[in-house]
Design a protein around this motif. Structure first.
Motif, PDB file in Angstrom:
ATOM      1  N   GLN A  62       0.989  -1.140  -0.025  1.00 26.87           N
ATOM      2  CA  GLN A  62      -0.120   0.154   0.049  1.00 26.87           C
ATOM      3  C   GLN A  62       0.844   1.237   0.107  1.00 26.87           C
ATOM      4  O   GLN A  62       0.651   2.205  -0.759  1.00 26.87           O
ATOM      5  N   VAL A  63       1.911   1.335   0.869  1.00 22.54           N
ATOM      6  CA  VAL A  63       2.933   2.539   0.891  1.00 22.54           C
ATOM      7  C   VAL A  63       3.620   2.601  -0.422  1.00 22.54           C
ATOM      8  O   VAL A  63       3.577   3.742  -0.885  1.00 22.54           O
ATOM      9  N   SER A  64       4.084   1.445  -0.845  1.00 24.66           N
ATOM     10  CA  SER A  64       4.413   1.559  -2.489  1.00 24.66           C
ATOM     11  C   SER A  64       3.792   2.322  -3.339  1.00 24.66           C
ATOM     12  O   SER A  64       4.189   3.186  -4.251  1.00 24.66           O
ATOM     13  N   GLY A  65       2.543   1.834  -3.525  1.00 29.17           N
ATOM     14  CA  GLY A  65       1.562   2.332  -4.252  1.00 29.17           C
ATOM     15  C   GLY A  65       1.372   3.923  -4.122  1.00 29.17           C
ATOM     16  O   GLY A  65       1.161   4.486  -5.254  1.00 29.17           O
ATOM     17  N   GLN A  66       1.263   3.994  -3.114  1.00 25.44           N
ATOM     18  CA  GLN A  66       0.882   5.500  -2.826  1.00 25.44           C
ATOM     19  C   GLN A  66       1.949   6.502  -3.034  1.00 25.44           C
ATOM     20  O   GLN A  66       1.868   7.545  -3.669  1.00 25.44           O
ATOM     21  N   LEU A  67       3.197   5.970  -2.498  1.00 28.31           N
ATOM     22  CA  LEU A  67       4.270   6.694  -2.837  1.00 28.31           C
ATOM     23  C   LEU A  67       4.622   6.760  -4.243  1.00 28.31           C
ATOM     24  O   LEU A  67       5.447   8.000  -4.955  1.00 28.31           O
TER      25      LEU A  67
END
Length: 109
Positions: A36-41
């Motif tokens: 999720q973090v990877s996608g948002q960043l």
């Protein structure tokens, strides 16, 4: 910063309680949350960040430092830094040490 804001949202914690040296996993992060973090960043930075990066750089400080180095090396083609190449060289050195140690031990026996 941007990383802390994403962590706050994904980990569902108050940004003020996240320090730049806090480990993502110690704050309740896991592999699903990393995705999720990877996608948002990726949306914010317009750059693909491999999931493995978050395991290697699990704090805001280390991740930001890594991303800045990546950005600087892409802007300066003469001073390009390829972490993968460095890891391969390191592994090759370790393999060489292991082979030498193995040969030395074989001679003793």
């Amino acid at each position: 910063g941007q990383i802390a804001a994403v962590w706050e949202q994904v980990l569902n914690v108050n940004q003020k309680s996240i320090g730049i040296y806090d480990n993502f996993f110690d704050l309740g992060g896991d592999s699903i949350k990393i995705i999720q973090v990877s996608g948002q960043l990726k949306k914010i930075l317009e750059k693909e960040i491999p999931v493995t990066t978050f395991f290697e750089y699990p704090t805001i400080y280390t991740l930001a430092e890594f991303l800045m180095r990546q950005q600087n090396s892409s802007q300066d083609p003469g001073g390009e830094y390829d972490e993968d190449e460095e890891m391969v060289r390191s592994r090759q050195l370790e393999d060489g040490k292991s082979r030498r140690l193995h040969r030395r031990n074989r001679r003793k026996n």
